[in-house]
Each structure stands twice: as C-alpha cells, then as structure tokens.
Write a protein that holds these residues in place. Structure first.
Motif, PDB file in Angstrom:
ATOM      1  N   ALA A 196      11.638  -3.231  -9.674  1.00 17.51           N
ATOM      2  CA  ALA A 196      10.554  -2.536  -8.986  1.00 17.51           C
ATOM      3  C   ALA A 196       9.674  -1.782  -9.970  1.00 17.51           C
ATOM      4  N   TYR A 197      10.283  -1.193 -10.986  1.00 18.36           N
ATOM      5  CA  TYR A 197       9.498  -0.485 -12.008  1.00 18.36           C
ATOM      6  C   TYR A 197       8.550  -1.437 -12.724  1.00 18.36           C
ATOM      7  N   GLU A 198       9.072  -2.572 -13.167  1.00 18.95           N
ATOM      8  CA  GLU A 198       8.235  -3.511 -13.914  1.00 18.95           C
ATOM      9  C   GLU A 198       7.173  -4.148 -13.015  1.00 18.95           C
ATOM     10  N   THR A 199       7.529  -4.401 -11.764  1.00 20.64           N
ATOM     11  CA  THR A 199       6.548  -4.948 -10.816  1.00 20.64           C
ATOM     12  C   THR A 199       5.456  -3.920 -10.545  1.00 20.64           C
ATOM     13  N   ALA A 200       5.853  -2.682 -10.337  1.00 23.67           N
ATOM     14  CA  ALA A 200       4.885  -1.614 -10.083  1.00 23.67           C
ATOM     15  C   ALA A 200       3.950  -1.429 -11.278  1.00 23.67           C
ATOM     16  N   LYS A 201       4.498  -1.479 -12.466  1.00 18.87           N
ATOM     17  CA  LYS A 201       3.684  -1.315 -13.678  1.00 18.87           C
ATOM     18  C   LYS A 201       2.622  -2.413 -13.758  1.00 18.87           C
ATOM     19  N   ALA A 202       3.033  -3.645 -13.486  1.00 20.49           N
ATOM     20  CA  ALA A 202       2.083  -4.758 -13.525  1.00 20.49           C
ATOM     21  C   ALA A 202       1.034  -4.619 -12.426  1.00 20.49           C
ATOM     22  N   MET A 203       1.464  -4.246 -11.217  1.00 15.52           N
ATOM     23  CA  MET A 203       0.531  -4.150 -10.098  1.00 15.52           C
ATOM     24  C   MET A 203      -0.489  -3.038 -10.314  1.00 15.52           C
ATOM     25  N   LYS A 204      -0.049  -1.910 -10.846  1.00 21.13           N
ATOM     26  CA  LYS A 204      -1.005  -0.819 -11.078  1.00 21.13           C
ATOM     27  C   LYS A 204      -1.904  -1.091 -12.282  1.00 21.13           C
ATOM     28  N   THR A 205      -1.525  -2.043 -13.110  1.00 19.31           N
ATOM     29  CA  THR A 205      -2.444  -2.495 -14.156  1.00 19.31           C
ATOM     30  C   THR A 205      -3.532  -3.367 -13.551  1.00 19.31           C
ATOM     31  N   VAL A 206      -3.142  -4.235 -12.610  1.00 21.40           N
ATOM     32  CA  VAL A 206      -4.127  -5.080 -11.926  1.00 21.40           C
ATOM     33  C   VAL A 206      -5.095  -4.229 -11.114  1.00 21.40           C
ATOM     34  N   ASP A 207      -4.572  -3.249 -10.375  1.00 22.62           N
ATOM     35  CA  ASP A 207      -5.403  -2.402  -9.515  1.00 22.62           C
ATOM     36  C   ASP A 207      -4.821  -0.994  -9.497  1.00 22.62           C
ATOM     37  N   PRO A 208      -5.341  -0.102 -10.344  1.00 22.98           N
ATOM     38  CA  PRO A 208      -4.794   1.258 -10.419  1.00 22.98           C
ATOM     39  C   PRO A 208      -5.004   2.081  -9.155  1.00 22.98           C
ATOM     40  N   SER A 209      -5.836   1.623  -8.230  1.00 23.84           N
ATOM     41  CA  SER A 209      -6.149   2.415  -7.037  1.00 23.84           C
ATOM     42  C   SER A 209      -5.113   2.283  -5.932  1.00 23.84           C
ATOM     43  N   ILE A 210      -4.168   1.353  -6.062  1.00 28.60           N
ATOM     44  CA  ILE A 210      -3.219   1.111  -4.974  1.00 28.60           C
ATOM     45  C   ILE A 210      -2.149   2.198  -4.920  1.00 28.60           C
ATOM     46  N   GLU A 211      -1.500   2.295  -3.747  1.00 29.49           N
ATOM     47  CA  GLU A 211      -0.337   3.142  -3.555  1.00 29.49           C
ATOM     48  C   GLU A 211       0.883   2.248  -3.376  1.00 29.49           C
ATOM     49  N   LEU A 212       2.020   2.686  -3.941  1.00 26.74           N
ATOM     50  CA  LEU A 212       3.228   1.869  -3.911  1.00 26.74           C
ATOM     51  C   LEU A 212       4.376   2.601  -3.228  1.00 26.74           C
TER      52      LEU A 212
END
Length: 505
Positions: A196-212
């Motif tokens: 989850a940490y690595e997935t979250a890191k990648a996702m917030k790189t793609v779109d920093p505006s999202i909430e997880l």
C-alpha cells in the motif's frame, strides 16, 4: 407493564461544537455484486431506462437522498478485478469468473459507465484499486486513465473510448479488507503495508491532488484488530489521508433491546481506531492527523441463509438482498447518529450498499423500485444533517441488555445549520414498551420555533416495506413544543424522531 415513564434531559449549546459535518459521511457503496448494478442502477431494457441504460426511477431515489460520494467497484470483488476488462467497446469486453461472490461478471458496466451514472446521480466516486491479485502498476495506470488530461498512453486510451475530459476522481481506496482470509490475495499487515505504501507513493506521483484511504480491519472482531491498524499505518502514514472501518450488525438472537444498543459497539470501534491512529502519529512525531472513512456499515443478516442456496456462476443473481424491518431502521439511525457524534474524525462513511444489495432501495427486474425501511433515516439525516455537529449532553434513564450495560433509552445527535438558520435534533427512543419524555435545554439559542417533528414508528418491530405496500413510513404528527428555551416532546416507544427548529442568528 411500565410503572414509571422513562425520561431524558439534554443540554444543547451552540458553543459545544464537535466539528463541521463532512457531507461525505452520508455516502454509499455500489459493488459489482448481485443486482446492485445489473437490474439495480442499470437495466437497459427497462421502461424507465435512459439513453445509457440507467434506471431513472432509481436515479431519482438516489438524488432524493443527496448521496455525496459512492464507493466503487468493491468490496471483495475488487481484489481480483482487472479494470481494463470494463473499458472500451462493450462487444470486446470479456466475461470473467468473479471469484469473490462466485458469479459471472459480464463487464457491461465499468469505470466510464459508472462515472456517467455518478454524474447523473449528482455524486462523487470513491474508487477502489485492486491490491489483492494486482498492485502498483494497475493502480497507477487506472489513475492515469481516469485523471490525467491527455498526451499519455492511458489518458489517450480513455479519449479513444469516448471520454475526452478526465473524470477527476479525488478519493481512492488502497484495496479492500486485506486482513480477511476470505479476500482474494489477502495479506499480513506488513505485506499489505509495504504494498500500500509503494502503491500510494506511485499514485500520488501521478496525481498529488488525490486522497487515499488505507485499508483498516474488516471489522472490530478480527483477531488482528487493532494491531492491523498500528502495523499498516506504520507503513502508509506518510501518504494515507484516511483509514477505513467496516462493520455490520444483525439481530441474530431476536433480542431487540440488545440489537438497538449495538451502535455502542460502533462507537467503541471508532474510539479504538482513533486511539490507534494517534498512537502512530505520536510514534512518528508527526503533525499529520489521520481521519476515518467508515466506508462499509449497515445491518446485514437477513439474507444469509438464502445466499447459501444460490447456484454459482450466474449473472447478477439476487445476492445479499436483505429485506429490512422497522427495528433495522432504528439501528441504522443510531449508527448515523454515531457518525455525526464523531464528526471531528469520521470524515467519510458509506452505507453498504445503495441498491438491492443490503440496500435502502429495492427494485424488481422489469418492475418498480421502492424504499426499504432504512431509506427514511438515511434520507432525513442526509438531507437535514448538514452543518456543525453539536455535542448533546444527555442524561437519560438506562437499561442493561445481554451485551451492554447502561444503555441510554435516548440516542441523539444534533446539527446546527447556520446557513439555513436551523437547529436539527435527531432522537431515538430505544424503550420497547414506553414512550420517552424528553427535554432539550436550548439555553444558548435566543429565539427558536419548531418547524416540524417527524416520527418514524410502528407497532411491529418486524414490519417491512414491499413493492405492494409501504408499511413503514414517517409522519409529521410529533408533539414537540418549545417554551422558554425548553423543548419538550414525548417520543413514542421504539421510535426515531427528527425535530427541526428555525433559529434567529
């Protein structure tokens, strides 16, 4: 026979503010499960289907609820779901074995179709990603497909599918119930936390505006609770904004007094998760506060035996179709009161689910849609429970039940809507035999007047609504009166009540 009428007194002060209520606590959930999608929100050959195949009668009932956010596509289903199966030309989409619920998923409805439906329903999407059988790549690619404006492989793929503009989905769940042995690709806390940490890191790189939303325990009875929260948040704290909670209740023992007290268990669950989050905050010397997403909650037990009889590998069978009764509506109201009373930390919540599957709205294929008993507390709390949550100071007569001691007969939440100059009192009388005399001290409100007193009551706690007859419905004949800043009312036995007051600024 009741010898003495039970009483309750409450102090309500405009300065006793818990928090602004985040409207997303009135969210819901639609999973690719049973008839939630096929025959629920989507039935292209229905007489009320629109040009996209969505049932307009269902859409209207959802709009009436003012649902602010809907979680999708799961749920257990998401842990083996390939999102790519549900985009592109329908005739090219594969039929898959859906392993979570032993059905066949046709993929006729997928990401884009659900985004279309959400726009029509006036709701946002809480999208869940598959961290069971998949992981970082699938999640970041789906996010790129949904949110990136263009010029990349997946954003251009979306455009080729007829969606020029991105969907701008803000809220994303990092998997679902990954602690559960029933979950496809279930994981230990450390396994999930790292992924989850690595997935979250990648996702917030793609779109920093999202909430997880980091995945919490599947329920408070899990043997790993709350160690699961402590361990997973140790990994995900940097990128997660919320942690999820899931809880369902049922009156398995046919013990109504105990059943109506189960919201106390929900309250304790929330308090324990808050404590665990704050422990990790302290451990990490962090200034960041993790809030809660109670993104699955409801009554669920009526359909259990019927579900065991269903044959596997059907398309959209009638799964989890609980028929709710009057006492279920009372507990649902109490659970919603609990969410409001924790508005400082519970910022999102999803009644699971919205249509047909453990749902406030029921439909028949090719037929009509109707409101289950639980629709009504959901409606009134969602529509009128917007504003600031105030802390009610409750002194109430009490009872003991099989699982709980010192259960107040009065369960209550209070919301001040300054924009509309309204104070709204939500009240449940848990007493099975007697009316409850309540007094609300509104000392800090200079001028107020009662607008309406809505009552949901029935002589039979097992009464249900059907397509033929709405047996359980609210009325506006409550007897609340206001004199000298004291609101007095008599709440019928086993009833839920809403009193709206117009106030002067």
């Amino acid at each position: 026979m009741v010898k003495k009428q039970p009483k309750a007194s409450v102090i309500v002060d405009k300065d006793f503010v818990i928090s602004k209520v985040d409207e997303r606590i009135y969210g819901s959930f639609i999973e690719q499960l049973g008839r939630a999608v096929y025959g629920g929100i989507y039935e292209p050959d229905h007489e009320q289907a629109d040009e996209h195949g969505f049932r307009q009668d269902v859409l209207q009932l959802v709009r009436d609820l003012q649902v602010p956010i809907v979680r999708y596509p799961g749920g257990n289903m998401v842990s083996a779901y390939n999102w790519e199966d549900g985009v592109g030309p329908r005739e090219e989409r594969p039929r898959r074995l859906e392993l979570a619920w032993s059905t066949i998923e046709t993929n006729e409805v997928g990401t884009n179709e659900f985004a279309d439906w959400a726009a029509k329903a006036g709701t946002d999407i809480m999208m869940a990603v598959n961290l069971g059988t998949r992981g970082i790549d699938a999640a970041r690619n789906l996010l790129e497909y949904c949110n990136h404006p263009g010029g990349t492989y997946y954003s251009e793929l979306r455009k080729s599918h007829g969606y020029e503009q991105p969907h701008h989905i803000k809220t994303w769940c990092l998997g679902n119930e990954m602690d559960g042995p029933w979950q496809i690709g279930g994981k230990t806390a450390d396994e999930y936390g790292r992924l989850a940490y690595e997935t979250a890191k990648a996702m917030k790189t793609v779109d920093p505006s999202i909430e997880l939303v980091s995945c919490g325990s599947s329920n408070s009875a899990m043997p790993t609770f709350p160690e699961w929260e402590a361990t997973t948040l140790s990994h995900t704290y940097e990128f997660a904004d919320y942690i999820s909670l899931h809880q369902y209740y049922g009156n398995h023992e046919n013990d109504t007094a105990n059943f109506l007290a189960k919201s106390l268990d929900m309250d304790q669950f929330i308090r324990t998760v808050i404590s665990t989050c704050d422990y990790i905050k302290a451990k990490k010397r962090s200034k960041k506060t993790i809030n809660l997403s109670f993104d699955e909650w409801n009554v669920w037990f009526h359909s259990t035996e019927a579900d065991k009889q269903l044959e596997s590998w059907q398309v959209a069978p009638p799964q989890l179709e609980d028929v709710y009764n009057f006492e279920d509506a009372l507990l649902v109201a109490n659970m919603m009161h609990t969410l409001i009373n924790h508005a400082d930390r519970v910022k999102m919540a999803c009644m699971a689910q919205l249509v047909n599957v453990i749902a406030p709205i029921m439909t028949e294929n090719q037929g009509r849609a109707w409101k289950q008993t639980i629709y009504y507390p959901y409606y009134y709390l969602s529509v009128y429970g917007r504003g600031k949550a105030l802390q009610p100071i409750i002194h109430s007569d009490k009872y003991d039940s099989r699982e709980f001691t010192d259960v107040a007969y009065l369960d209550s939440a209070v919301v001040l809507n300054e924009e509309h100059n309204e104070l709204v009192l939500f009240m449940t009388n848990r007493h099975l035999e007697a009316s409850l005399a309540v007094s609300y001290d509104l000392r800090s409100f200079e001028q107020a007047e009662v607008v309406e007193h809505i009552v949901l009551e029935h002589d039979d706690p097992k009464a249900v609504n059907t397509k033929e007859k709405e047996e359980v419905a609210p009325h506006s004949r409550g007897n609340a009166v206001l004199e000298d800043k004291q609101l007095q009312a008599e709440l019928p036995r086993m009833s839920w009540n809403m009193v709206r007051l117009r106030i002067k600024k």
